[in-house]
Write a protein that holds these residues in place. Structure first.
Motif, PDB file in Angstrom:
ATOM      1  N   SER A  87      -5.240   9.750   6.915  1.00 52.30           N
ATOM      2  CA  SER A  87      -4.631   9.951   5.546  1.00 52.30           C
ATOM      3  C   SER A  87      -3.278   9.664   5.568  1.00 52.30           C
ATOM      4  O   SER A  87      -3.142   8.576   7.085  1.00 52.30           O
ATOM      5  N   GLY A  88      -2.141   9.098   5.233  1.00 58.74           N
ATOM      6  CA  GLY A  88      -0.723   8.325   4.506  1.00 58.74           C
ATOM      7  C   GLY A  88      -1.159   6.970   5.894  1.00 58.74           C
ATOM      8  O   GLY A  88       0.086   6.122   6.081  1.00 58.74           O
ATOM      9  N   ALA A  89      -1.766   6.499   4.376  1.00 56.71           N
ATOM     10  CA  ALA A  89      -2.027   4.355   4.435  1.00 56.71           C
ATOM     11  C   ALA A  89      -0.484   4.050   4.328  1.00 56.71           C
ATOM     12  O   ALA A  89      -0.352   4.587   3.218  1.00 56.71           O
ATOM     13  N   THR A  90      -0.999   2.891   5.174  1.00 64.57           N
ATOM     14  CA  THR A  90       0.433   2.272   4.650  1.00 64.57           C
ATOM     15  C   THR A  90       0.041   0.766   4.826  1.00 64.57           C
ATOM     16  O   THR A  90      -0.607   0.310   5.852  1.00 64.57           O
ATOM     17  N   GLY A  91       0.808   0.157   4.640  1.00 67.20           N
ATOM     18  CA  GLY A  91       0.578  -1.838   5.088  1.00 67.20           C
ATOM     19  C   GLY A  91       0.949  -2.966   3.905  1.00 67.20           C
ATOM     20  O   GLY A  91       1.094  -2.144   2.825  1.00 67.20           O
ATOM     21  N   ARG A  92       0.114  -3.784   3.920  1.00 67.33           N
ATOM     22  CA  ARG A  92       0.760  -4.859   3.043  1.00 67.33           C
ATOM     23  C   ARG A  92      -1.154  -5.349   2.930  1.00 67.33           C
ATOM     24  O   ARG A  92      -1.059  -5.610   3.868  1.00 67.33           O
ATOM     25  N   ILE A  93      -1.356  -5.978   1.526  1.00 72.66           N
ATOM     26  CA  ILE A  93      -2.800  -6.497   1.174  1.00 72.66           C
ATOM     27  C   ILE A  93      -1.970  -8.098   0.498  1.00 72.66           C
ATOM     28  O   ILE A  93      -1.871  -7.842  -0.377  1.00 72.66           O
ATOM     29  N   ILE A 115       0.540  -1.546   0.142  1.00 78.80           N
ATOM     30  CA  ILE A 115       0.090   0.187   0.081  1.00 78.80           C
ATOM     31  C   ILE A 115       0.885   0.960  -0.118  1.00 78.80           C
ATOM     32  O   ILE A 115       1.489   1.663   0.963  1.00 78.80           O
ATOM     33  N   THR A 116       0.567   2.462  -0.667  1.00 78.73           N
ATOM     34  CA  THR A 116       1.890   3.298  -1.091  1.00 78.73           C
ATOM     35  C   THR A 116       0.928   4.859  -0.372  1.00 78.73           C
ATOM     36  O   THR A 116       1.247   5.255  -0.903  1.00 78.73           O
ATOM     37  N   GLY A 117      -0.556   4.527   0.153  1.00 81.64           N
ATOM     38  CA  GLY A 117      -1.112   5.648   0.234  1.00 81.64           C
ATOM     39  C   GLY A 117      -2.599   5.301   0.235  1.00 81.64           C
ATOM     40  O   GLY A 117      -3.329   4.406  -0.230  1.00 81.64           O
ATOM     41  N   GLY A 118      -3.248   6.389   0.930  1.00 85.58           N
ATOM     42  CA  GLY A 118      -4.937   5.876   0.871  1.00 85.58           C
ATOM     43  C   GLY A 118      -5.382   7.008   1.888  1.00 85.58           C
ATOM     44  O   GLY A 118      -4.674   6.691   2.955  1.00 85.58           O
ATOM     45  N   THR A 119      -7.088   6.487   2.246  1.00 90.41           N
ATOM     46  CA  THR A 119      -7.499   7.638   3.390  1.00 90.41           C
ATOM     47  C   THR A 119      -8.336   6.655   3.985  1.00 90.41           C
ATOM     48  O   THR A 119      -9.366   6.363   3.377  1.00 90.41           O
ATOM     49  N   LEU A 120      -9.387   7.024   4.919  1.00 92.52           N
ATOM     50  CA  LEU A 120      -9.629   6.123   5.669  1.00 92.52           C
ATOM     51  C   LEU A 120     -10.874   7.332   5.974  1.00 92.52           C
ATOM     52  O   LEU A 120     -10.609   8.525   6.566  1.00 92.52           O
ATOM     53  N   SER A 121     -12.645   6.901   5.811  1.00 91.33           N
ATOM     54  CA  SER A 121     -12.908   7.828   6.121  1.00 91.33           C
ATOM     55  C   SER A 121     -14.159   7.928   7.500  1.00 91.33           C
ATOM     56  O   SER A 121     -14.554   6.823   7.013  1.00 91.33           O
ATOM     57  N   TRP A 122     -14.292   8.105   8.919  1.00 90.73           N
ATOM     58  CA  TRP A 122     -15.491   7.715   9.279  1.00 90.73           C
ATOM     59  C   TRP A 122     -15.419   8.526  10.509  1.00 90.73           C
ATOM     60  O   TRP A 122     -15.167   9.472  11.174  1.00 90.73           O
ATOM     61  N   GLY A 123     -17.096   8.392  10.607  1.00 90.78           N
ATOM     62  CA  GLY A 123     -17.711   9.655  11.728  1.00 90.78           C
ATOM     63  C   GLY A 123     -17.960   8.741  13.032  1.00 90.78           C
ATOM     64  O   GLY A 123     -18.409   9.598  13.738  1.00 90.78           O
TER      65      GLY A 123
END
Length: 307
Positions: free
Chosen positions: A89-95, A47-55
């Motif tokens: 933001s700033g997603a990191t990791g592996r899937i 994972i090189t990037g991405g976002t999470l939105s959650w209320g």
């Protein structure tokens, strides 16, 4: 006939055959095993990037901003808020799309306060752990007080929510979008919310937008373009020099060595077995079989019978 030379010769031949088999096996398994290890390590997508939105929880936000708690919230460390969702933001990791397992982490902090500071809840740095069976765990750094203002929770990566994925976790091209993922509060998460809610209460759904580099629709790393990214209109024709890279090659040399070793063993054993048969000189007469049997049988006594 002395059996020791035969045993020594047989042992030597068997040792040579065994060595040949081991060498052949090494030649057969070595490159293949290395390639399999390399392929297995390459299955997960980075994972090189991405976002999470959650209320978080709509009723909780309403309570904080209402006239009872008369509170508010603040975002920091990269977290944001745009009604009705907080953003990280700033997603990191592996899937690994083959198994549906993996981890994605984000950075950012949200701080809730109310009741003149008695209510104090901080959640930060969410992590989603995909378990591979359509489920995932929501982990958060949490710090929370009870109704008396005493700190009851101060933990890193606390298991706060159970998330239902309900679909294949596999990138399509270089992206993965998972929308409206249902989530419920865990017993660990109850403490983080100062006991306001029971385990199993619904949280707001999660939305993930992840980015990858070099992952195709199945999640396998895509081959890099040889021209550095520039499209080539003319088809590329494979030459004999690189033909050996397509498909597995038959290891004729190890097969030949093993076959020769087996042939030598069979021939030698045949000679040894044949050599153990006693040779009878041509000048010596051979007694008839019935006479040999009679000679070997002791004669019955001809005297008077025993009393």
């Amino acid at each position: 006939m002395n059996a020791r030379p035969i045993r020594r010769t047989g042992s030597a031949l068997m040792g040579a055959a065994l060595a040949g088999t081991i060498i052949a096996g090494g030649l057969l398994a070595g490159p293949g095993a290395a390639q399999a290890t390399s392929d297995g390590a390459a299955e997960a997508c980075e994972i090189t990037g991405g976002t999470l939105s959650w209320g978080v929880k709509e009723s909780f936000r309403s309570y904080i901003s209402g006239t009872i708690a008369n509170g508010s919230w603040e975002t920091s460390d990269g977290a944001t808020y745009e009604t009705p969702d907080f953003g990280w933001s700033g997603a990191t990791g592996r899937i690994d799309p083959a198994t549906g397992t993996g981890t994605v982490s984000f950075t950012g902090t949200v701080h809730f306060t109310g009741h003149d500071g008695v209510l104090d809840l901080t959640i930060a740095n969410p992590t989603i752990e995909f378990e591979g069976d359509g489920k995932a765990a929501l982990m958060l750094d949490t710090r929370s007080t009870d109704t008396e203002g005493e700190v009851v929770v101060d933990a890193a990566q606390q298991w706060v929510g159970d998330v239902s994925v309900g679909e294949t976790v596999a990138p399509s091209g270089d992206a993965l979008a998972l929308a409206d993922l249902p989530a419920v509060l865990t017993s660990e998460g109850v403490k983080a919310f100062a006991g306001f809610y029971e385990a199993g209460q619904e949280l707001d759904p999660l939305n993930l937008d992840l980015e990858f580099t070099g992952c195709d629709a199945s999640g396998a790393p895509a081959a890099a373009a040889s021209d550095g990214g520039a499209g080539a209109e003319e088809p590329q024709i494979a030459t004999p020099a690189v033909a050996d890279t397509a498909g597995p090659q038959i290891p004729w040399l190890p097969i030949g060595i093993g076959g020769a070793a087996l042939f030598v063993i069979g021939l030698t054993l045949g000679l040894l077995i044949g050599g153990r048969k006693r040779q009878v000189p041509a000048s010596q007469p051979v007694a008839p079989q019935s006479a040999a049997v009679d000679a070997a049988t002791p004669a019955e006594p001809t005297g008077p019978a025993a009393p």
